[in-house]
Design an enzyme around this catalytic site. Sequence first.
Site, PDB file in Angstrom:
ATOM      1  N   HIS A 105       0.784  -1.002   0.028  1.00 44.00           N
ATOM      2  CA  HIS A 105       0.086   0.011  -0.015  1.00 44.00           C
ATOM      3  C   HIS A 105       0.987   1.294   0.064  1.00 44.00           C
ATOM      4  CE1 HIS A 105      -3.641   2.170   0.497  1.00 44.00           C
ATOM      5  NE2 HIS A 105      -3.071   2.971   1.309  1.00 44.00           N
ATOM      6  N   ASP A 146      -6.886  -3.126   4.278  1.00 47.25           N
ATOM      7  CA  ASP A 146      -5.763  -2.052   4.545  1.00 47.25           C
ATOM      8  C   ASP A 146      -5.429  -2.249   5.849  1.00 47.25           C
ATOM      9  OD1 ASP A 146      -5.083  -1.762   1.876  1.00 47.25           O
ATOM     10  OD2 ASP A 146      -6.064   0.325   1.964  1.00 47.25           O
ATOM     11  N   GLU A 175       8.898   0.931  -2.170  1.00 41.53           N
ATOM     12  CA  GLU A 175       8.190  -0.177  -2.158  1.00 41.53           C
ATOM     13  C   GLU A 175       9.246  -1.287  -2.773  1.00 41.53           C
ATOM     14  OE1 GLU A 175       4.044   2.036  -3.648  1.00 41.53           O
ATOM     15  OE2 GLU A 175       4.893   0.460  -4.895  1.00 41.53           O
TER      16      GLU A 175
END
Length: 202
Positions: A105, A146, A175
């Site tokens: 995320h 999430d 990421e």
Amino acid sequence: MFNIVVIASGNGSNFQAVIDAIDSGLINARIIKLISDNERANALNRARSSGIETVIINGKDSNFYPILNDILLSINPDLIVLDGFMKIMPDYIVNEFLYKMINIHPSLLPAFGGRGFYGIKVHRSVIRSGARFSGCTIHFVTSDVDNGPIIEQRVVEVNDDDDEYTLSEKIHEEEHRALVASIALLISGRYRISGKRVLRLY
């Protein structure tokens, strides 16, 4: 061998980071399949270039999730990585693979997460909020969108001249590192889950 399945909808640069980490010996695993709901996803080209088997399931097919579930059950991978997968997994798939499925995320959860927060919308919301820092989160997928246990987070500064696109680029680089580090931890088994946290065991 630790077997990984990746589910991707788009470019697949995080997928490529995992491929590169395996090739370089950073993580001891193999990607046995790339599944996509988008026949135009560049992740498919990355998989084919690396000799990884691909499966395309029409994302608009009403049987998308049952088909996906059947494929995953037939493989029973050690880990499922969601890389830019833009759909929300139904509870029956999540529960079947609980703590074996992770997601990337593009914010520091629990901030800027949940339904409606995905892709560039996340970065736009961060810019509008005035936040001085953002980042990325690798977390286990649970039925609470999430809000699964957090495995890894990386922080970037939101500069005065950043917009949602420059912020996205900075976070995307983190990421890659966060995902590889998370997979290495899960392969090692040196962790335990405590509520919303994934604790390292040394």
